[in-house]
Write a protein that holds these residues in place. Structure first.
Motif, PDB file in Angstrom:
ATOM      1  N   THR A  48      46.943 -22.240  -0.593  1.00  0.00           N
ATOM      2  CA  THR A  48      46.729 -23.078  -1.780  1.00  0.00           C
ATOM      3  C   THR A  48      47.377 -24.450  -1.640  1.00  0.00           C
ATOM      4  N   TYR A  49      48.530 -24.521  -0.940  1.00  0.00           N
ATOM      5  CA  TYR A  49      49.244 -25.800  -0.833  1.00  0.00           C
ATOM      6  C   TYR A  49      48.668 -26.692   0.258  1.00  0.00           C
ATOM      7  N   CYS A  50      47.623 -26.217   0.935  1.00  0.00           N
ATOM      8  CA  CYS A  50      47.093 -26.948   2.083  1.00  0.00           C
ATOM      9  C   CYS A  50      45.603 -27.252   1.940  1.00  0.00           C
ATOM     10  N   MET A  51      44.827 -26.246   1.535  1.00  0.00           N
ATOM     11  CA  MET A  51      43.360 -26.406   1.487  1.00  0.00           C
ATOM     12  C   MET A  51      42.802 -25.867   0.186  1.00  0.00           C
ATOM     13  N   LEU A  87      51.694 -27.816  19.350  1.00  0.00           N
ATOM     14  CA  LEU A  87      50.273 -27.670  19.031  1.00  0.00           C
ATOM     15  C   LEU A  87      50.142 -27.106  17.627  1.00  0.00           C
ATOM     16  N   THR A  88      49.276 -27.743  16.840  1.00  0.00           N
ATOM     17  CA  THR A  88      49.159 -27.333  15.452  1.00  0.00           C
ATOM     18  C   THR A  88      47.737 -27.569  14.980  1.00  0.00           C
ATOM     19  N   GLY A  89      47.526 -27.603  13.668  1.00  0.00           N
ATOM     20  CA  GLY A  89      46.184 -27.810  13.159  1.00  0.00           C
ATOM     21  C   GLY A  89      46.256 -28.005  11.649  1.00  0.00           C
ATOM     22  N   GLY A  90      45.231 -27.579  10.972  1.00  0.00           N
ATOM     23  CA  GLY A  90      44.321 -26.461  11.092  1.00  0.00           C
ATOM     24  C   GLY A  90      44.993 -25.304  11.823  1.00  0.00           C
ATOM     25  N   GLU A  91      44.180 -24.362  12.195  1.00  0.00           N
ATOM     26  CA  GLU A  91      44.725 -23.238  12.946  1.00  0.00           C
ATOM     27  C   GLU A  91      44.448 -23.484  14.436  1.00  0.00           C
ATOM     28  N   PRO A  92      45.486 -23.838  15.196  1.00  0.00           N
ATOM     29  CA  PRO A  92      45.267 -24.275  16.584  1.00  0.00           C
ATOM     30  C   PRO A  92      44.607 -23.213  17.454  1.00  0.00           C
ATOM     31  N   LEU A 121      54.103 -24.016  19.528  1.00  0.00           N
ATOM     32  CA  LEU A 121      52.874 -23.775  18.764  1.00  0.00           C
ATOM     33  C   LEU A 121      53.241 -23.404  17.332  1.00  0.00           C
ATOM     34  N   THR A 122      52.503 -23.946  16.372  1.00  0.00           N
ATOM     35  CA  THR A 122      52.629 -23.491  14.982  1.00  0.00           C
ATOM     36  C   THR A 122      51.310 -22.820  14.607  1.00  0.00           C
ATOM     37  N   THR A 123      51.372 -21.584  14.139  1.00  0.00           N
ATOM     38  CA  THR A 123      50.148 -20.811  13.946  1.00  0.00           C
ATOM     39  C   THR A 123      50.273 -19.869  12.759  1.00  0.00           C
ATOM     40  N   ASN A 124      49.113 -19.463  12.216  1.00  0.00           N
ATOM     41  CA  ASN A 124      49.129 -18.431  11.178  1.00  0.00           C
ATOM     42  C   ASN A 124      49.111 -17.029  11.784  1.00  0.00           C
ATOM     43  N   ILE A 145      55.587 -19.307  13.127  1.00  0.00           N
ATOM     44  CA  ILE A 145      54.512 -18.571  12.464  1.00  0.00           C
ATOM     45  C   ILE A 145      54.678 -18.683  10.952  1.00  0.00           C
ATOM     46  N   SER A 146      53.576 -18.970  10.268  1.00  0.00           N
ATOM     47  CA  SER A 146      53.636 -19.120   8.813  1.00  0.00           C
ATOM     48  C   SER A 146      53.498 -17.770   8.126  1.00  0.00           C
ATOM     49  N   LEU A 147      54.428 -17.477   7.248  1.00  0.00           N
ATOM     50  CA  LEU A 147      54.389 -16.237   6.457  1.00  0.00           C
ATOM     51  C   LEU A 147      55.134 -16.516   5.158  1.00  0.00           C
ATOM     52  N   ILE A 184      59.860 -18.118  11.599  1.00  0.00           N
ATOM     53  CA  ILE A 184      58.900 -17.795  10.539  1.00  0.00           C
ATOM     54  C   ILE A 184      59.028 -18.862   9.460  1.00  0.00           C
ATOM     55  N   ASN A 185      57.924 -19.538   9.177  1.00  0.00           N
ATOM     56  CA  ASN A 185      57.914 -20.632   8.190  1.00  0.00           C
ATOM     57  C   ASN A 185      57.364 -20.151   6.854  1.00  0.00           C
ATOM     58  N   ALA A 186      58.078 -20.444   5.775  1.00  0.00           N
ATOM     59  CA  ALA A 186      57.536 -20.181   4.438  1.00  0.00           C
ATOM     60  C   ALA A 186      57.702 -21.420   3.584  1.00  0.00           C
ATOM     61  N   VAL A 187      56.641 -21.788   2.882  1.00  0.00           N
ATOM     62  CA  VAL A 187      56.752 -22.855   1.883  1.00  0.00           C
ATOM     63  C   VAL A 187      57.251 -22.173   0.599  1.00  0.00           C
ATOM     64  N   ALA A 188      58.373 -22.662   0.083  1.00  0.00           N
ATOM     65  CA  ALA A 188      58.959 -22.040  -1.110  1.00  0.00           C
ATOM     66  C   ALA A 188      58.344 -22.654  -2.357  1.00  0.00           C
ATOM     67  N   ILE A 214      60.462 -24.222   3.758  1.00  0.00           N
ATOM     68  CA  ILE A 214      59.996 -25.608   3.732  1.00  0.00           C
ATOM     69  C   ILE A 214      59.762 -26.016   2.280  1.00  0.00           C
ATOM     70  N   GLU A 215      60.274 -27.185   1.909  1.00  0.00           N
ATOM     71  CA  GLU A 215      59.919 -27.711   0.584  1.00  0.00           C
ATOM     72  C   GLU A 215      58.449 -28.110   0.592  1.00  0.00           C
ATOM     73  N   GLN A 216      57.783 -27.773  -0.493  1.00  0.00           N
ATOM     74  CA  GLN A 216      56.357 -28.117  -0.569  1.00  0.00           C
ATOM     75  C   GLN A 216      56.193 -29.639  -0.649  1.00  0.00           C
ATOM     76  N   MET A 217      55.306 -30.162   0.185  1.00  0.00           N
ATOM     77  CA  MET A 217      55.127 -31.617   0.247  1.00  0.00           C
ATOM     78  C   MET A 217      53.775 -32.027  -0.355  1.00  0.00           C
ATOM     79  N   PRO A 218      53.655 -33.284  -0.801  1.00  0.00           N
ATOM     80  CA  PRO A 218      52.386 -33.748  -1.373  1.00  0.00           C
ATOM     81  C   PRO A 218      51.352 -34.006  -0.280  1.00  0.00           C
ATOM     82  N   PRO A 347      44.334 -34.294   4.212  1.00  0.00           N
ATOM     83  CA  PRO A 347      45.236 -33.200   3.856  1.00  0.00           C
ATOM     84  C   PRO A 347      46.014 -32.735   5.100  1.00  0.00           C
ATOM     85  N   MET A 348      47.051 -31.934   4.866  1.00  0.00           N
ATOM     86  CA  MET A 348      47.886 -31.432   5.955  1.00  0.00           C
ATOM     87  C   MET A 348      47.050 -30.801   7.079  1.00  0.00           C
ATOM     88  N   SER A 349      46.017 -30.034   6.699  1.00  0.00           N
ATOM     89  CA  SER A 349      45.246 -29.305   7.712  1.00  0.00           C
ATOM     90  C   SER A 349      44.527 -30.255   8.668  1.00  0.00           C
TER      91      SER A 349
HETATM   92  N1  SAM Z   1      47.743 -23.098  10.547  1.00  0.00           N
HETATM   93  C1  SAM Z   1      49.028 -23.161  11.143  1.00  0.00           C
HETATM   94  C2  SAM Z   1      50.092 -22.587  10.240  1.00  0.00           C
HETATM   95  O1  SAM Z   1      49.820 -22.403   9.060  1.00  0.00           O
HETATM   96  O2  SAM Z   1      51.190 -22.341  10.740  1.00  0.00           O
HETATM   97  C3  SAM Z   1      49.432 -24.541  11.592  1.00  0.00           C
HETATM   98  C4  SAM Z   1      49.100 -25.690  10.690  1.00  0.00           C
HETATM   99  S1  SAM Z   1      49.968 -25.717   9.151  1.00  0.00           S
HETATM  100  C5  SAM Z   1      49.339 -27.203   8.427  1.00  0.00           C
HETATM  101  C6  SAM Z   1      51.608 -26.107   9.700  1.00  0.00           C
HETATM  102  C7  SAM Z   1      52.706 -25.865   8.700  1.00  0.00           C
HETATM  103  O3  SAM Z   1      52.540 -26.727   7.604  1.00  0.00           O
HETATM  104  C8  SAM Z   1      52.753 -24.456   8.135  1.00  0.00           C
HETATM  105  O4  SAM Z   1      54.048 -23.915   8.312  1.00  0.00           O
HETATM  106  C9  SAM Z   1      52.459 -24.645   6.673  1.00  0.00           C
HETATM  107  O5  SAM Z   1      53.149 -23.733   5.882  1.00  0.00           O
HETATM  108  C10 SAM Z   1      52.948 -26.054   6.447  1.00  0.00           C
HETATM  109  N2  SAM Z   1      52.335 -26.713   5.306  1.00  0.00           N
HETATM  110  C11 SAM Z   1      51.020 -26.853   5.006  1.00  0.00           C
HETATM  111  N3  SAM Z   1      50.859 -27.544   3.860  1.00  0.00           N
HETATM  112  C12 SAM Z   1      52.109 -27.845   3.414  1.00  0.00           C
HETATM  113  C13 SAM Z   1      52.612 -28.548   2.266  1.00  0.00           C
HETATM  114  N4  SAM Z   1      51.808 -29.071   1.339  1.00  0.00           N
HETATM  115  N5  SAM Z   1      53.953 -28.675   2.156  1.00  0.00           N
HETATM  116  C14 SAM Z   1      54.793 -28.143   3.079  1.00  0.00           C
HETATM  117  N6  SAM Z   1      54.371 -27.481   4.168  1.00  0.00           N
HETATM  118  C15 SAM Z   1      53.046 -27.330   4.335  1.00  0.00           C
END
Ligand code: SAM
Ligand code: SF4
Length: 353
Positions: A48-51, A87-92, A121-124, A145-147, A184-188, A214-218, A347-349
């Protein structure tokens, strides 16, 4: 987006070498050694915070960098002092030749970097059950890894896909393949997963991974970010401190995460407080989008087109000069607190987080 028509890296070097040895430095004296490459803007989740749920209009195929183009840009950047490539993305891992990209980036060398750049690598994690071992064989050592949640219903709501079990399988596959460290990355997010901060730290610590909040970013595609919905770094630490003994790890250099040892170690937890405690003064990152645009900052509102010089026959020196020009425009900070702040159009993606 395939790796055919690839000339050997060495053969691509033009007679005019980019001025190796002169680092990528901006007007504020920051030297840039960390290149983030977005391998694709596509994704298998819809966080939701990305796409938005319906996704975003994907970048048109012909604009996407081919693998030989991407490797050439990475080689020029390594010649200019880049030491780490993420390497990142989208989903790399949706890029069909992601493993080949890792192998070819790992093989890059420069006089200043005889062992080549460090590749991460950053990946889901959804494709890691199939790809973790091939990625390790190709030279990958580290993974983020995002979780955001350990609860299946919440995961489905947050990512709009019922794939928690697949993410967990991907994390286990990364571990089994020997990737280390695993972060393990989590957006709080307030009212969404802030009640899971402690559980997430326990999940990671018990397995020898580092949990990072990670703090949620705009940077959401819908431009609906609100400061109130963000759980701040200090709030995260306050919540964790009520349960764990946290001891600061100390100087973080240019790393985005501030880290703490949990309960005397060996586990650590990191907090990336990009909004409330910006670390722009030590930033050493530049970003290459999947369609060949160089960005000096996640929040930059301008980009430097590298795809055109790549395709019009420009030599390496001209491309290196374009990379330097990009950094000339880098602002001292992201300016989120400035009332005139405008969210970037991408957007971030589509930027590459
Ligand atoms: N798809 C991969 C993933 O989710 O790990 C890589 C790309 S994703 C854009 C990279 C990182 O950005 C993830 O850890 C994700 O949680 C974080 N992210 C995406 N949108 C964000 C936002 N609005 N604020 C903070 N972090 C964000
Ligand atoms: Fe996809 Fe990563 Fe964005 Fe989630 S954060 S939608 S997994 S690119």
């Amino acid at each position: 987006m395939t790796g055919d028509e690839v000339a050997p890296e060495q053969a691509q070097r033009s007679a005019a070498q980019p001025s190796a040895g002169r680092p990528l430095v901006d007007r504020h004296g920051r030297i840039h050694r960390d290149l983030r490459i977005s391998l694709t803007d596509r994704c298998s989740l819809r966080c939701t915070y990305c796409m938005p749920a319906e996704g975003v209009p994907w970048l048109p195929g012909p604009t996407l960098l081919r693998t030989d183009e991407l490797i050439r840009l990475a080689r020029i950047a390594v010649d200019l002092g880049v030491e780490e490539i993420r390497l990142t993305g989208g989903e790399p891992l949706l890029r069909p030749d992601a493993v080949d990209v890792v192998a070819r980036l790992t093989a890059l060398r420069s006089p200043a970097l005889p062992h080549g750049p460090e590749i991460s690598l950053t990946t889901n994690a959804l494709r890691l059950p199939a790809l973790a071992q091939p990625l390790v064989d190709a030279g990958l050592t580290r993974v983020n890894i995002s979780l955001d949640t350990l609860r299946r219903d919440r995961f489905r709501e947050l990512t709009r896909r019922d794939r928690l079990a697949d993410t967990l399988a991907g994390i286990a596959a990364a571990d089994a393949a020997g990737l280390a460290p695993i972060k393990i990355n989590a957006v709080a997010m307030r009212g969404v997963n802030e009640d899971e901060l402690v559980d997430l730290v326990r999940f990671a610590s018990r397995r020898g991974y580092e949990m990072r909040f990670i703090e949620q970013m705009p940077l959401d595609a819908g431009h609906v970010w609100s400061r109130k919905a963000m759980v701040t770094g200090p709030e995260i630490i306050e919540t964790l401190s009520a349960v764990f003994a946290l001891q600061p790890v100390g100087a973080r250099g240019s790393a985005p995460a501030e880290r703490w040892i949990v309960d005397g170690g060996p586990s650590t937890v990191g907090v990336i407080a990009s909004v409330t405690q910006p670390f722009c003064g030590a930033c050493d990152r530049i970003r290459l989008t999947a369609d060949g645009q160089l960005r000096s900052c996640l929040f930059a509102r301008t980009e430097t087109d590298l795809r055109t010089p790549l395709r019009d026959g420009s030599d390496d020196a001209a491309i290196a000069a374009a990379m330097r020009r990009c950094l000339e425009g880098k602002l001292p900070g992201h300016g989120i607190d400035d009332p005139r702040f405008l969210q970037p159009d991408r957007p971030m993606s589509a930027i590459g987080g």
